[in-house]
Design a protein around this motif. Structure first.
Motif, PDB file in Angstrom:
ATOM      1  N   THR A 219       0.822  -1.212   0.000  1.00  0.00           N
ATOM      2  CA  THR A 219       0.000   0.000   0.000  1.00  0.00           C
ATOM      3  C   THR A 219       0.855   1.260   0.000  1.00  0.00           C
ATOM      4  O   THR A 219       0.602   2.207  -0.750  1.00  0.00           O
ATOM      5  CB  THR A 219      -0.931   0.007   1.226  1.00  0.00           C
ATOM      6  N   LEU A 220       1.875   1.262   0.851  1.00  0.00           N
ATOM      7  CA  LEU A 220       2.727   2.448   0.965  1.00  0.00           C
ATOM      8  C   LEU A 220       3.553   2.672  -0.296  1.00  0.00           C
ATOM      9  O   LEU A 220       3.746   3.815  -0.726  1.00  0.00           O
ATOM     10  CB  LEU A 220       3.644   2.321   2.183  1.00  0.00           C
ATOM     11  N   ASP A 221       4.045   1.607  -0.904  1.00  0.00           N
ATOM     12  CA  ASP A 221       4.828   1.773  -2.124  1.00  0.00           C
ATOM     13  C   ASP A 221       3.961   2.354  -3.233  1.00  0.00           C
ATOM     14  O   ASP A 221       4.390   3.259  -3.972  1.00  0.00           O
ATOM     15  CB  ASP A 221       5.422   0.428  -2.554  1.00  0.00           C
ATOM     16  N   ALA A 222       2.725   1.857  -3.336  1.00  0.00           N
ATOM     17  CA  ALA A 222       1.810   2.393  -4.346  1.00  0.00           C
ATOM     18  C   ALA A 222       1.473   3.856  -4.047  1.00  0.00           C
ATOM     19  O   ALA A 222       1.357   4.684  -4.961  1.00  0.00           O
ATOM     20  CB  ALA A 222       0.534   1.551  -4.387  1.00  0.00           C
ATOM     21  N   ALA A 223       1.324   4.178  -2.751  1.00  0.00           N
ATOM     22  CA  ALA A 223       1.002   5.558  -2.361  1.00  0.00           C
ATOM     23  C   ALA A 223       2.146   6.508  -2.685  1.00  0.00           C
ATOM     24  O   ALA A 223       1.922   7.637  -3.147  1.00  0.00           O
ATOM     25  CB  ALA A 223       0.667   5.607  -0.874  1.00  0.00           C
ATOM     26  N   LEU A 224       3.391   6.077  -2.432  1.00  0.00           N
ATOM     27  CA  LEU A 224       4.542   6.918  -2.764  1.00  0.00           C
ATOM     28  C   LEU A 224       4.667   7.105  -4.275  1.00  0.00           C
ATOM     29  O   LEU A 224       5.029   8.192  -4.753  1.00  0.00           O
ATOM     30  CB  LEU A 224       5.819   6.306  -2.196  1.00  0.00           C
ATOM     31  N   SER A 225       4.358   6.063  -5.031  1.00  0.00           N
ATOM     32  CA  SER A 225       4.369   6.179  -6.486  1.00  0.00           C
ATOM     33  C   SER A 225       3.309   7.185  -6.942  1.00  0.00           C
ATOM     34  O   SER A 225       3.560   8.014  -7.839  1.00  0.00           O
ATOM     35  CB  SER A 225       4.112   4.811  -7.121  1.00  0.00           C
ATOM     36  N   HIS A 226       2.137   7.127  -6.306  1.00  0.00           N
ATOM     37  CA  HIS A 226       1.068   8.089  -6.603  1.00  0.00           C
ATOM     38  C   HIS A 226       1.535   9.513  -6.292  1.00  0.00           C
ATOM     39  O   HIS A 226       1.304  10.440  -7.084  1.00  0.00           O
ATOM     40  CB  HIS A 226      -0.165   7.727  -5.771  1.00  0.00           C
ATOM     41  N   LEU A 227       2.208   9.691  -5.167  1.00  0.00           N
ATOM     42  CA  LEU A 227       2.719  11.015  -4.805  1.00  0.00           C
ATOM     43  C   LEU A 227       3.719  11.513  -5.844  1.00  0.00           C
ATOM     44  O   LEU A 227       3.721  12.701  -6.208  1.00  0.00           O
ATOM     45  CB  LEU A 227       3.368  10.960  -3.421  1.00  0.00           C
ATOM     46  N   ALA A 228       4.583  10.614  -6.318  1.00  0.00           N
ATOM     47  CA  ALA A 228       5.567  11.008  -7.321  1.00  0.00           C
ATOM     48  C   ALA A 228       4.893  11.474  -8.609  1.00  0.00           C
ATOM     49  O   ALA A 228       5.334  12.447  -9.244  1.00  0.00           O
ATOM     50  CB  ALA A 228       6.513   9.842  -7.609  1.00  0.00           C
ATOM     51  N   VAL A 229       3.822  10.802  -9.016  1.00  0.00           N
ATOM     52  CA  VAL A 229       3.076  11.219 -10.205  1.00  0.00           C
ATOM     53  C   VAL A 229       2.476  12.606  -9.996  1.00  0.00           C
ATOM     54  O   VAL A 229       2.528  13.475 -10.878  1.00  0.00           O
ATOM     55  CB  VAL A 229       1.968  10.191 -10.533  1.00  0.00           C
ATOM     56  N   LEU A 230       1.925  12.832  -8.793  1.00  0.00           N
ATOM     57  CA  LEU A 230       1.318  14.128  -8.494  1.00  0.00           C
ATOM     58  C   LEU A 230       2.342  15.257  -8.494  1.00  0.00           C
ATOM     59  O   LEU A 230       2.088  16.340  -9.036  1.00  0.00           O
ATOM     60  CB  LEU A 230       0.614  14.075  -7.143  1.00  0.00           C
ATOM     61  N   THR A 231       3.505  15.044  -7.870  1.00  0.00           N
ATOM     62  CA  THR A 231       4.508  16.117  -7.817  1.00  0.00           C
ATOM     63  C   THR A 231       5.040  16.440  -9.215  1.00  0.00           C
ATOM     64  O   THR A 231       5.337  17.603  -9.518  1.00  0.00           O
ATOM     65  CB  THR A 231       5.673  15.765  -6.886  1.00  0.00           C
ATOM     66  N   ALA A 232       5.135  15.409 -10.062  1.00  0.00           N
ATOM     67  CA  ALA A 232       5.561  15.665 -11.437  1.00  0.00           C
ATOM     68  C   ALA A 232       4.504  16.482 -12.180  1.00  0.00           C
ATOM     69  O   ALA A 232       4.826  17.429 -12.914  1.00  0.00           O
ATOM     70  CB  ALA A 232       5.826  14.350 -12.157  1.00  0.00           C
TER      71      ALA A 232
END
Length: 374
Positions: A219-232
């Motif tokens: 869950t956390l790895d997917a959430a961090l990936s989601h955050l990376a997409v958002l910051t980009a």
């Protein structure tokens, strides 16, 4: 003879300045005519503020902030280096594992909000640079908690702010910057190269030691990936594969995205500010050490950095550690001539910690007898 003592802390047992003092006292007693120079060291983790304050006649500025869980308050602070108006913030002091009992560890709930409060306090104090140490975190929130404390807003699909903690990262749909962001240089003292996401990322590598179950890790790895997409997308900042971005549960990535920070070597920063190279230049021996001398010690930690500088200066290098778990041929290949363990074989960790000062003094005395001709 000149001997430089550049010890790291023995985590949870001896602070770096205390460890240096014990070793210096034992060597000084065994070799009264020697010049002994004390340089406490750190690499961005525990003891970084103390080491830098010792090197720069710094001050401690106390502050009460949120702890690693939102219901907690901790009385901590930051180091203040008045010479160049630099604040040293150790994230572990506000958001670290050592503040929690084992049953409280849960990276779905823990937050870096208190670390952000310390950064804001440093800004309010007039800091012109911030050194952010990121070792020992209890969090996997991508630095969103710290950014929230600095005025950033992270909104769910319905326009409401998401809750603090790693569990909420996946709910973020919109990132709203503050009116006034962090406008001074922020250096993240980071000596790991883990990216934010993936097999070597923050959740998979460090999540389990912070209390994450296998399901939480996913869950956390997917959430961090989601955050990376958002910051980009929202900020134009690419943090997903940045080496070191995974440090402190992604706080390093968040600092880059939300504070325009840069990632720098922790041990190199401390050695430079402590002027270690100039002291080592005419030294005969450099003695360094930590609680456990193992393979990790040679990967960007205090021992590896100090050993490198000592070799460059032509000094011989010794390590005194609570336990020595690195084979001799490996540390000798790194230019370390001697490695002495404080704890005798078979002594359990609890007993060794109870006798830490005595055992370290005895090991330093043995080193003097074996290598300094006393």
């Amino acid at each position: 003879m000149k001997i430089v003592i550049a010890m790291d802390s023995f985590k949870g047992t001896l602070a770096a300045d205390r460890a240096c003092g014990i070793v210096a006292g034992a060597i000084g007693a065994a070799l009264p005519g020697a010049e002994v120079v004390v340089k406490p060291m750190a690499d961005g983790g525990e003891g970084t503020a103390a080491a830098l304050m010792a090197a720069s006649e710094g001050l401690w500025i106390a502050k009460a902030v949120m702890g690693p869980r939102p219901e907690m308050e901790v009385c901590v602070g930051f180091g203040w280096l008045p010479g160049d108006r630099t604040a040293v913030v150790e994230m572990a002091s506000a958001s670290g594992m050592q503040l929690l009992r084992p049953e409280q560890l849960d990276p779905m709930k823990t937050t870096t909000f208190g670390t952000g409060q310390l950064i804001q306090s440093a800004l309010d104090h007039g800091a012109e640079r911030i050194l952010l140490g990121v070792g020992g975190s209890a969090t996997v929130d991508g630095g969103v908690g710290a950014a929230t404390a600095l005025g950033w807003r992270f909104l769910a699909g319905d326009g409401t702010p998401v809750a603090l903690g790693g569990a909420s990262l996946g709910r973020i749909c919109e990132i709203v910057p503050p009116n006034c962001g962090v406008e001074i240089p922020v250096d993240v003292l980071c000596d790991v190269d883990n990216p934010l996401c993936g097999p070597q990322g923050a959740a998979r590598v460090y999540g389990p030691q912070k209390g994450a179950t296998p399901e939480m890790v996913e869950t956390l790895d997917a959430a961090l990936s989601h955050l990376a997409v958002l910051t980009a997308g929202w900020l134009g900042v690419h943090i997903r594969d940045l080496p070191g971005a995974g440090a402190a549960g992604g706080l390093a990535a968040g600092a880059v995205a939300f504070m325009d920070a840069r990632l720098v070597s922790g041990i190199e920063t401390v050695m430079t500010r402590a002027h270690l190279r100039s002291d080592v230049a005419d030294a005969d021996w450099v003695v360094t050490g930590e609680g456990r001398f193992d393979a990790q010690s040679m990967r960007g930690k205090v021992v590896s950095g100090v050993a490198r500088v000592a070799r460059e200066g032509g000094a011989r290098v010794a390590v005194i550690a609570g336990r020595v778990e690195l084979p001799a041929h490996l540390y000798e290949a790194a230019g370390i001539e001697a490695a002495l363990a404080c704890a005798p074989p078979g002594m359990d960790s609890r007993r060794a910690a109870e006798r830490a000062e005595e055992l370290l003094s005895e090991a330093a005395t043995r080193f003097a007898a074996m290598y300094l001709g006393t």
